[in-house]
Write a protein that holds these residues in place. Structure first.
Motif, PDB file in Angstrom:
ATOM      1  N   ILE A 184      -4.373  43.786   4.240  1.00 47.14           N
ATOM      2  CA  ILE A 184      -5.726  43.934   4.762  1.00 47.14           C
ATOM      3  C   ILE A 184      -6.606  42.853   4.141  1.00 47.14           C
ATOM      4  CG2 ILE A 184      -7.685  45.494   5.023  1.00 47.14           C
ATOM      5  CD1 ILE A 184      -5.675  47.803   4.364  1.00 47.14           C
ATOM      6  N   GLN A 185      -6.976  41.880   4.944  1.00 50.49           N
ATOM      7  CA  GLN A 185      -7.818  40.776   4.470  1.00 50.49           C
ATOM      8  C   GLN A 185      -7.300  40.220   3.130  1.00 50.49           C
ATOM      9  OE1 GLN A 185     -11.510  43.206   4.740  1.00 50.49           O
ATOM     10  NE2 GLN A 185     -12.209  41.664   6.189  1.00 50.49           N
ATOM     11  N   PRO A 186      -6.038  39.789   3.083  1.00 52.74           N
ATOM     12  CA  PRO A 186      -5.447  39.375   1.813  1.00 52.74           C
ATOM     13  C   PRO A 186      -6.203  38.235   1.139  1.00 52.74           C
ATOM     14  CG  PRO A 186      -4.112  38.654   3.677  1.00 52.74           C
ATOM     15  CD  PRO A 186      -5.128  39.613   4.219  1.00 52.74           C
ATOM     16  N   PHE A 187      -6.211  38.293  -0.182  1.00 49.24           N
ATOM     17  CA  PHE A 187      -6.946  37.361  -1.024  1.00 49.24           C
ATOM     18  C   PHE A 187      -6.076  36.140  -1.302  1.00 49.24           C
ATOM     19  CE2 PHE A 187      -8.904  36.670  -5.477  1.00 49.24           C
ATOM     20  CZ  PHE A 187      -9.963  35.937  -4.968  1.00 49.24           C
ATOM     21  N   PHE A 188      -6.332  35.060  -0.575  1.00 53.83           N
ATOM     22  CA  PHE A 188      -5.669  33.786  -0.809  1.00 53.83           C
ATOM     23  C   PHE A 188      -6.743  32.747  -1.101  1.00 53.83           C
ATOM     24  CE2 PHE A 188      -2.533  35.754   2.270  1.00 53.83           C
ATOM     25  CZ  PHE A 188      -1.605  36.073   1.290  1.00 53.83           C
ATOM     26  N   GLY A 189      -6.364  31.667  -1.762  1.00 57.60           N
ATOM     27  CA  GLY A 189      -7.338  30.653  -2.135  1.00 57.60           C
ATOM     28  C   GLY A 189      -6.795  29.255  -1.966  1.00 57.60           C
ATOM     29  N   GLY A 190      -7.556  28.277  -2.423  1.00 57.17           N
ATOM     30  CA  GLY A 190      -7.152  26.879  -2.324  1.00 57.17           C
ATOM     31  C   GLY A 190      -8.215  25.992  -2.927  1.00 57.17           C
ATOM     32  N   GLU A 191      -7.834  24.803  -3.298  1.00 53.37           N
ATOM     33  CA  GLU A 191      -8.769  23.871  -3.938  1.00 53.37           C
ATOM     34  C   GLU A 191      -9.841  23.370  -2.968  1.00 53.37           C
ATOM     35  OE1 GLU A 191      -9.047  23.049  -7.082  1.00 53.37           O
ATOM     36  OE2 GLU A 191      -7.329  24.238  -7.735  1.00 53.37           O
ATOM     37  N   GLU A 192      -9.447  23.134  -1.733  1.00 50.91           N
ATOM     38  CA  GLU A 192     -10.400  22.609  -0.746  1.00 50.91           C
ATOM     39  C   GLU A 192     -10.910  23.739   0.135  1.00 50.91           C
ATOM     40  OE1 GLU A 192     -10.576  19.256   2.847  1.00 50.91           O
ATOM     41  OE2 GLU A 192      -8.888  19.317   1.448  1.00 50.91           O
ATOM     42  N   ALA A 193     -12.224  23.818   0.300  1.00 53.38           N
ATOM     43  CA  ALA A 193     -12.826  24.882   1.096  1.00 53.38           C
ATOM     44  C   ALA A 193     -12.411  24.772   2.557  1.00 53.38           C
ATOM     45  CB  ALA A 193     -14.347  24.832   0.987  1.00 53.38           C
ATOM     46  N   ALA A 222      -4.703  29.571 -17.462  1.00 50.07           N
ATOM     47  CA  ALA A 222      -5.722  28.524 -17.608  1.00 50.07           C
ATOM     48  C   ALA A 222      -5.194  27.194 -17.086  1.00 50.07           C
ATOM     49  CB  ALA A 222      -6.129  28.401 -19.071  1.00 50.07           C
ATOM     50  N   GLY A 223      -6.025  26.504 -16.325  1.00 46.05           N
ATOM     51  CA  GLY A 223      -5.654  25.198 -15.796  1.00 46.05           C
ATOM     52  C   GLY A 223      -4.841  25.226 -14.518  1.00 46.05           C
ATOM     53  N   SER A 224      -4.558  26.412 -13.997  1.00 44.61           N
ATOM     54  CA  SER A 224      -3.748  26.518 -12.780  1.00 44.61           C
ATOM     55  C   SER A 224      -4.512  25.984 -11.568  1.00 44.61           C
ATOM     56  CB  SER A 224      -3.363  27.970 -12.507  1.00 44.61           C
ATOM     57  OG  SER A 224      -2.533  28.488 -13.515  1.00 44.61           O
ATOM     58  N   SER A 225      -3.771  25.376 -10.665  1.00 44.89           N
ATOM     59  CA  SER A 225      -4.355  24.925  -9.409  1.00 44.89           C
ATOM     60  C   SER A 225      -4.405  26.087  -8.427  1.00 44.89           C
ATOM     61  CB  SER A 225      -3.521  23.786  -8.818  1.00 44.89           C
ATOM     62  OG  SER A 225      -3.899  23.521  -7.479  1.00 44.89           O
ATOM     63  N   LEU A 226      -5.452  26.147  -7.621  1.00 48.51           N
ATOM     64  CA  LEU A 226      -5.532  27.161  -6.589  1.00 48.51           C
ATOM     65  C   LEU A 226      -4.611  26.858  -5.418  1.00 48.51           C
ATOM     66  CD1 LEU A 226      -9.331  28.105  -6.380  1.00 48.51           C
ATOM     67  CD2 LEU A 226      -7.479  29.210  -7.637  1.00 48.51           C
ATOM     68  N   ASP A 227      -3.947  25.724  -5.463  1.00 49.70           N
ATOM     69  CA  ASP A 227      -2.998  25.382  -4.411  1.00 49.70           C
ATOM     70  C   ASP A 227      -1.575  25.777  -4.768  1.00 49.70           C
ATOM     71  OD1 ASP A 227      -4.719  24.407  -2.469  1.00 49.70           O
ATOM     72  OD2 ASP A 227      -4.777  22.399  -3.344  1.00 49.70           O
ATOM     73  N   GLY A 228      -1.388  26.482  -5.901  1.00 48.40           N
ATOM     74  CA  GLY A 228      -0.076  27.028  -6.228  1.00 48.40           C
ATOM     75  C   GLY A 228       0.248  28.204  -5.326  1.00 48.40           C
ATOM     76  N   LYS A 229       1.510  28.609  -5.278  1.00 46.41           N
ATOM     77  CA  LYS A 229       1.940  29.594  -4.284  1.00 46.41           C
ATOM     78  C   LYS A 229       1.367  30.985  -4.514  1.00 46.41           C
ATOM     79  CE  LYS A 229       6.350  31.124  -6.319  1.00 46.41           C
ATOM     80  NZ  LYS A 229       7.810  31.206  -6.070  1.00 46.41           N
ATOM     81  N   TRP A 230       0.914  31.288  -5.737  1.00 44.33           N
ATOM     82  CA  TRP A 230       0.387  32.629  -5.974  1.00 44.33           C
ATOM     83  C   TRP A 230      -0.946  32.834  -5.254  1.00 44.33           C
ATOM     84  CZ3 TRP A 230       4.377  35.042  -7.583  1.00 44.33           C
ATOM     85  CH2 TRP A 230       5.312  34.370  -8.365  1.00 44.33           C
ATOM     86  N   SER A 231      -1.726  31.786  -5.144  1.00 44.98           N
ATOM     87  CA  SER A 231      -3.003  31.892  -4.440  1.00 44.98           C
ATOM     88  C   SER A 231      -2.945  31.260  -3.049  1.00 44.98           C
ATOM     89  CB  SER A 231      -4.126  31.230  -5.248  1.00 44.98           C
ATOM     90  OG  SER A 231      -3.785  29.910  -5.615  1.00 44.98           O
ATOM     91  N   ASN A 232      -2.163  30.205  -2.890  1.00 44.46           N
ATOM     92  CA  ASN A 232      -2.070  29.482  -1.628  1.00 44.46           C
ATOM     93  C   ASN A 232      -0.589  29.385  -1.264  1.00 44.46           C
ATOM     94  OD1 ASN A 232      -2.426  27.841   0.583  1.00 44.46           O
ATOM     95  ND2 ASN A 232      -3.693  26.323  -0.458  1.00 44.46           N
TER      96      ASN A 232
END
Length: 320
Positions: A184-193, A222-232
């Protein structure tokens, strides 16, 4: 009235954020209503709490339809609450009510997981707790016809990654096989909007890219990119595209037309569909992030019906 309620919830969460990146749990506990377990059925659903691992405070709340005999095999829905990995609980009043509605609509037992929260417990605590909840079901004295993973926002993210692990480590589970995933509206992210993040940032309830990024920083190392597979999941810093997606269960993704994260959710659907996963994308054009806790909204009622339909379509009649 709905927007006022949303504004109050936003104010509560923001007021508990400290400048050092921690959360004032004492203040939060005083501001958020909790529901106690109720073995006596309320609206046809009884609830009991069960310890999974006392050493880390891991427990689950079991929602059981009163009309079903204890030994009867019906679907189990393992639910992971939202809150950006940092907020809420299986006992939060709104989530207790939501899981009660899902159990009644889907005619299923719901196991709501009290996983550890960030920043006190960062990655991969929530994922480990989610998988261990499956182990608990695997060993528990309960019969089931099928198992589904479900969750909203961060809980939808957890449901995805626990499903991946359940497939990869299926030999460690005796009875549990995941029949389907509801995100339900899963929380994913990324470096670029994304376009939806730029268009809706600050203009809709629970719609702040700054808040979302803050939550990711409290959870990821700390220091993780939002483009890693856990968020993106299929981001440029992910290896998900080259991984084996065989046996990943059918997945339902609920997307809101007023949710900042809608573009990421659609990209996720495209990504797993391209790997051969059966995907059901359900769009609610007028839904903002977290709309389902506002029971006055017609979309909130429709969502439980849509989830029930998905479960009925994908359950296994075999008993365990």
């Amino acid at each position: 009235m709905t927007r006022l309620k949303a504004a109050v919830i936003t104010a509560v969460t923001r007021s508990t954020r400290r400048r050092d990146g921690t959360i004032n749990r004492t203040l939060l506990a005083a501001l958020v209503w909790k529901a106690k377990p109720s073995p006596k059925p309320i609206k046809g659903i009884s609830t009991t709490d069960h310890t999974v691992d006392a050493s880390r405070g891991l427990w689950v709340r079991l929602f059981s339809p009163a009309a079903v005999q204890p030994g009867t095999a019906i679907p189990i829905i393992v639910y992971f609450h939202g809150g950006g990995f940092a907020y809420h609980s299986a006992s939060t009043l709104a989530y207790d009510a939501l899981c009660r509605r899902i159990a009644g609509s889907a005619h299923a037992r719901v196991v709501s997981v009290e996983y550890r929260l960030a920043p006190e417990h960062r990655f991969p605590a929530a994922y480990d707790d989610g998988f261990d909840a499956l182990r608990w079901i695997d060993d528990a004295d309960v019969r089931f016809s099928s198992v589904f993973l479900a969750g909203d926002s961060a809980g939808g993210n957890i449901a995805h990654h626990v499903a991946r692990r359940a497939v990869a480590e299926k030999e460690t589970l005796r009875r549990v096989r995941v029949n389907g995933v509801v995100e339900i509206q899963p929380f994913f992210g990324g470096e670029e909007a994304t376009a939806s993040e730029l268009r809706l940032d600050g203009r809709v309830p629970f719609g702040s890219r700054e808040s979302y990024e803050w939550l990711w920083r409290t959870f990821l190392p700390a220091g993780s990119s939002l483009d890693g597979k856990w968020s993106n999941v299929f981001g440029p810093g992910s290896d998900s595209g080259s991984e084996d997606w065989t046996d990943f269960p059918a997945t339902m993704v609920i997307i809101g037309g007023l949710d900042l994260l809608q573009d990421r959710q659609r990209m996720y659907c495209e990504g797993i569909r391209g790997r051969g996963v059966e995907v059901t994308a359900v769009e609610y054009p007028n839904a903002f992030h977290g709309f389902f806790v506002f029971t006055e909204l017609p979309e909130a009622k429709k969502m439980t019906i849509d989830i029930a339909d998905f479960v009925r379509t994908h359950f296994s009649p075999a008993c365990s």
